[in-house]
Design a protein around this motif. Sequence first.
Motif, PDB file in Angstrom:
ATOM      1  N   THR A  86      -9.442  -4.328  -2.543  1.00 41.96           N
ATOM      2  CA  THR A  86     -10.000  -3.079  -2.056  1.00 41.96           C
ATOM      3  C   THR A  86     -11.177  -3.345  -1.131  1.00 41.96           C
ATOM      4  OG1 THR A  86     -11.042  -0.975  -2.709  1.00 41.96           O
ATOM      5  CG2 THR A  86     -11.456  -2.884  -4.124  1.00 41.96           C
ATOM      6  N   TYR A 117       0.867  -1.182   0.000  1.00 38.74           N
ATOM      7  CA  TYR A 117       0.000   0.000   0.000  1.00 38.74           C
ATOM      8  C   TYR A 117       0.898   1.224   0.000  1.00 38.74           C
ATOM      9  CZ  TYR A 117      -2.951   3.834   1.526  1.00 38.74           C
ATOM     10  OH  TYR A 117      -3.598   5.054   1.604  1.00 38.74           O
ATOM     11  N   LYS A 153      -3.992   5.387  -6.861  1.00 38.39           N
ATOM     12  CA  LYS A 153      -3.258   4.134  -6.746  1.00 38.39           C
ATOM     13  C   LYS A 153      -3.961   2.983  -7.459  1.00 38.39           C
ATOM     14  CE  LYS A 153       0.430   5.383  -4.850  1.00 38.39           C
ATOM     15  NZ  LYS A 153       0.237   6.719  -5.407  1.00 38.39           N
ATOM     16  N   LEU A 193      -5.958  -1.388  -1.241  1.00 35.69           N
ATOM     17  CA  LEU A 193      -6.707  -0.146  -1.047  1.00 35.69           C
ATOM     18  C   LEU A 193      -7.598  -0.345   0.183  1.00 35.69           C
ATOM     19  CD1 LEU A 193      -7.720   0.646  -4.754  1.00 35.69           C
ATOM     20  CD2 LEU A 193      -5.896   1.710  -3.407  1.00 35.69           C
ATOM     21  N   VAL A 245       3.593  -1.167   3.914  1.00 37.72           N
ATOM     22  CA  VAL A 245       2.745   0.024   3.956  1.00 37.72           C
ATOM     23  C   VAL A 245       3.650   1.252   3.896  1.00 37.72           C
ATOM     24  CG1 VAL A 245       1.076   1.354   5.305  1.00 37.72           C
ATOM     25  CG2 VAL A 245       0.966  -1.161   5.283  1.00 37.72           C
TER      26      VAL A 245
END
Length: 369
Positions: free
Chosen positions: A299, A206, A286, A271, A233
């Motif tokens: 997501t 991410y 993104k 996401l 992340v």
Amino acid sequence: MRVLVAGHTAPGGVFTVGSHHLAREMAAAGHDVVHLSSPVSLLHLARARDPEVRRRLHLARGTHEAAPGVPGLLPLTVLPLSVGPLAVGPLALRTALPALRRSLAAVGADDVDVLLVDQPLAWGLEQVVRCRTMVYRSTDVVEAPAKLAGEARLVAKADGLVATSAYVLAGLRRHRADLPSLVLDNGVDFSRFAAPGGEGRRGSVYVGAVDDRFDWEAVRSLAEAAPCEPVDVYGPPRVPVPHLPGNVVLHGEVAYERTPDLLRGARVGLLPFARTPMNAGRSPMKLFEYLAAGLQVVTTMPPSVSPAPPGVHLLDAGTSAVDVMGRALAEGVNAAGLDAARSMDWAARAQTLVDYLEELLASSPRRAG
């Protein structure tokens, strides 16, 4: 066409946003574009130890390059654009040092064809700039009282609306339903991110804001669903970080220039957005950056584009993190998603915007500045 883009984010920081990409591509197509970032005020001096505040203060010292071929300005003002719940844009803009109209005139942006405003707190800019037409481009659902007030005033004076999703546009239409409008989802710098190869890829990634819109519980469940796969992340945390599984690594902020290489090393792009009204209309850049890099995407919110691009996997109340992550990891390089991302290149996004602006100009009388 001469365009002044009033964006909410200064260039060169952690985040490169839609206004930067659109300004760059309009300039590349031969239009005369200037980017105006949100001011930094003298009150920010109290936070001068913050690297981002120092960076913005440095940009306020003079003209900079907001994007290739795009002069940029970041005004220094005595007052900020908002004071608590109050939007004081016109008053704040009048306190610019030097005077804002003089700075704009120095780069030929005090008299333009289009004033394109992304920043809801920048209402009152239309009193400073002479323009034939003013367009408000909304990139998110806003909730803060000052931003709500500024957005309402901008919509009341705008000649047209651009929104990054149909959901965001519906919110704007509550103020005025009569304005010409365009839904323009965020795009991707395709040539920068495109990576069809699958060698050496591992885990999920991410890259983006880590704030109150971020769903930590989704990250935890996805990490636990594939404990042998790393979850990386990237983004400066703006909220407390809960206890997370050992395969989750928080890297902090990362320069935009490094993002393509980070994505090429992963198999899945995440996401993980909290299911809130603010996220309901979000058009995350993104999404197509992940797809261009050949990633499967997991997501927590349905994509703002319809139909959903190939290789997008929804994690919601009706699905299992184990099943969703297992399927995403098993499917390999997302070649079909890469092809879908190609059509969302920022050059094509900018041309769609230019076509819309030219239609407005054909029917708009000149405003008084």
